[in-house]
Scaffold this active site. Structure first.
Site, short mmCIF file in Angstrom:
data_model
loop_
_atom_site.label_atom_id
_atom_site.label_comp_id
_atom_site.label_asym_id
_atom_site.label_seq_id
_atom_site.Cartn_x
_atom_site.Cartn_y
_atom_site.Cartn_z
N LEU A 1 -0.88 8.32 4.21
CA LEU A 1 -1.41 9.01 5.40
C LEU A 1 -2.60 9.92 5.11
CD1 LEU A 1 1.91 9.95 7.25
CD2 LEU A 1 0.30 8.13 7.83
N ASN B 1 4.01 7.18 15.03
CA ASN B 1 4.41 6.51 13.80
C ASN B 1 5.62 7.22 13.19
OD1 ASN B 1 4.60 5.34 11.29
ND2 ASN B 1 2.60 6.01 10.56
N ASN C 1 0.84 -1.19 0.00
CA ASN C 1 0.00 0.00 0.00
C ASN C 1 0.87 1.23 0.00
OD1 ASN C 1 -0.40 1.97 2.47
ND2 ASN C 1 0.19 -0.03 3.32
N GLY D 1 2.70 -7.84 12.14
CA GLY D 1 3.27 -8.19 10.84
C GLY D 1 2.67 -9.49 10.35
N GLY D 2 1.59 -9.41 9.61
CA GLY D 2 1.03 -10.61 8.98
C GLY D 2 0.21 -11.51 9.88
N CYS E 1 6.26 5.51 8.58
CA CYS E 1 5.47 5.42 7.35
C CYS E 1 6.39 5.47 6.14
CB CYS E 1 4.44 6.53 7.25
SG CYS E 1 3.52 6.44 5.70
#
Lengths: 244, 303
Positions: B73, B128, B69, B244-245, B131
């Site tokens: 933001l 964050n 993706n 993560g996943g 990003c």
């Protein structure tokens, strides 16, 4: 509101070049109108595939799709009796309540399917419906007879002239008497329609989606009314609000 | 009876499952489908000081067992988050929520954190600094121990809420950056954000994403993320939020054994809107299968 549901394949049949009709049955009660879509899981693929709905009842769906990549190739090999995990009832769909008596439906290629249910509902509402169906070549043509059977006036175009009028959907618009339009197809088709259209109308857009239900912001576009998610506030946008 | 409760930076969670920022909006799309109070909490959409449209589309590409993706933001800006999104959220979520704060300068992280300070609904700030889809900010703070520490110190100075620094995996030594954040006063670490990736479209022969690069998430990155959580656990003494996943309750246990106190579920929410709820529902049974009576007791037990 959308529903996650398991749908059973009743038919998955080739109806034109690279074009298949998928008949599904199961709980389709989440469908609220023409122009909505479903988002299905494809075996072996991570993201779902959004597919526009051609026709529906409370317990059945008809989808017409084109094999454009690996995901839809896999889909085309699924057999009757197999089940598909689907999110049903996504997107806003067409607003068919507009004040008009002679609506024009314009579909290009795989943009044609959602117009079928729209035509059905507009005719049921007593309107006189014209339809332009545009394809690249004659072997891609589907559903002209089905639209005629509903009672629509059907105009056919092909880019190579192998059937109907040679050219694009926009080339036959001037000859048709209409007071509103609904269009679904590729963006260049919309741009050509914009140059010809003299009434209000709605366009149904396509975009790469992450989730299909408004969570990921993957398919946002800018409009006169601020940011809209193609999957949630779309896929249908009013002509006046689109920033070309 | 098994116990799924954990404590994250002084605040209790009924279970450790937290939908990750950017995959859960501000909660209410999901609240239409199920009662989101079953969640531990969730981390809301990455919020910046000013509204952001984000990147051009296509923003999404598929990959094997995952997705890229490059949303960039998109968010309504902190003012509208406070005046519009949080009141809407209050109608469907009774628990403290995790605020995800993004920025392009130390000053912006500080200003956004300050603006959120008076929101009683917010339990934690997840900062964050990772990003990968914006330029001139975001990840650049998370790829340097010095810059990560600077943001941590600056935010800590203006808030009393627990500060969790969300780290980027696109670094050579994530443990060193985690340690720098801890030394600068961070209350927790969350990891990993997405891995920088690219997909090239064979039809156009160009990168598929308009932004060219995007962040890879989904099961494809899970072993990488588990390894990084494991490494960070050995380097710090503050709680870790691992992600993560994650798609199953088994994955939750794996991350907790690696050292996570809580976990975030990301891409899975986009594939199945019920994913986080299904993971929570499955937890007790899966815990029993592996002889686990209390989740709190397995944190870091893989070491």
């Amino acid at each position: 509101m959308m529903k996650q549901t398991q749908l059973t394949i009743k038919e998955n049949k080739k109806i034109a070049a690279n074009t298949f009709r998928l008949m599904l049955c199961g709980d389709c009660s989440a469908m609220r109108g023409a122009g909505q879509f479903i988002n299905i899981l494809i075996p072996g693929k991570f993201l779902r595939r959004p597919l526009s709905v051609c026709d529906y009842t409370a317990d059945s769906l008809c989808i017409i799709y084109k094999t454009v990549g690996e995901g839809t190739q896999i889909l085309s090999r699924l057999q009757s009796g197999e089940t598909i995990d689907a999110l049903v009832g996504l997107g806003n769909g067409f607003d068919l309540t507009k004040n008009c008596s002679k609506p024009l439906l314009i579909g290009g290629g795989v943009g044609v399917p959602p117009l079928y249910k729209a035509a059905k509902d507009l005719i049921a509402a007593g309107k006189s419906v014209s339809v332009i169906l545009g394809f690249n070549t004659s072997d891609e043509i589907f559903y002209t007879e089905e639209f005629e059977a509903l009672g629509c006036r059907v105009f056919l175009t092909t880019a190579d002239g192998s059937a109907g009028t040679k050219g694009f959907v926009s080339d036959v618009m001037d000859a048709i008497d209409y007071d509103y339009f609904y269009a679904c197809g590729p963006k260049p088709m919309f741009e050509a329609i914009e140059k010809k259209a003299h009434t209000g109308g709605q366009y149904s857009f396509e975009e790469r989606m992450g989730c299909g239900f408004g969570a990921c912001m993957g398919c946002t576009c800018k409009t006169e009314h601020g940011n809209k998610r193609i999957c949630k506030e779309g896929p249908v946008l009013e002509r006046e609000e689109i920033l070309w | 009876m098994v116990n799924t409760r954990v404590e994250l930076c002084g605040l209790p969670l009924d279970n450790p499952v937290i939908p990750a920022s950017g995959t859960f909006g501000f909660g209410y799309e999901f609240a239409e489908l199920y009662d989101i109070n079953c969640l531990g909490t969730f981390s809301f959409k990455g919020t910046t000081l000013s509204p952001r449209y984000g990147n051009a589309t296509p923003r999404i590409a598929e990959s094997d067992s995952g997705m890229l993706n490059a949303v960039g933001l998109q968010n309504p800006g902190v003012e509208k988050v406070i005046s519009e999104e949080l009141p809407k959220l209050a109608q469907c979520f009774d628990k403290p929520v995790m605020a995800n704060v993004s920025g392009f300068s130390v000053e912006e992280y500080v200003a956004t954190s300050q603006a959120l300070e008076s929101c009683a609904q917010i339990g934690w700030l997840e900062i964050n600094i990772s990003c990968p889809n914006v330029h001139g900010g975001g990840m650049s703070f998370g790829t340097s121990a010095t810059a990560a520490a600077e943001v941590t110190r600056a935010v800590k100075a203006v808030t009393r809420k627990p500060v969790i620094m969300k780290l980027s995996p696109n670094v050579t030594d994530i443990a060193a950056i985690a340690k720098a954040c801890e030394d600068a006063g961070a209350d927790g670490i969350s990891l990993v954000n997405t891995f920088l990736g690219m997909k090239i479209d064979l039809k156009t022969k160009k990168p598929l994403l308009a932004n060219k690069t995007g962040g890879l998430s989904g099961p494809a990155i899970k072993p990488l993320a588990v390894r990084m959580v494991y490494q960070v656990y050995e380097a710090v003494n503050i709680p870790i939020v691992g992600m993560g996943g994650i798609t199953t309750a088994e994955d939750v246990l794996e991350f907790m054994l690696a050292g996570a106190t809580a976990v975030e579920v990301g891409a899975a929410n986009l594939i199945s809107p019920y994913a986080s709820k299904q993971i929570i529902d499955a937890l007790p049974q899966v815990m029993e299968r592996y002889g686990i009576t209390s989740l709190e007791e397995i944190i870091g037990k893989g070491h």
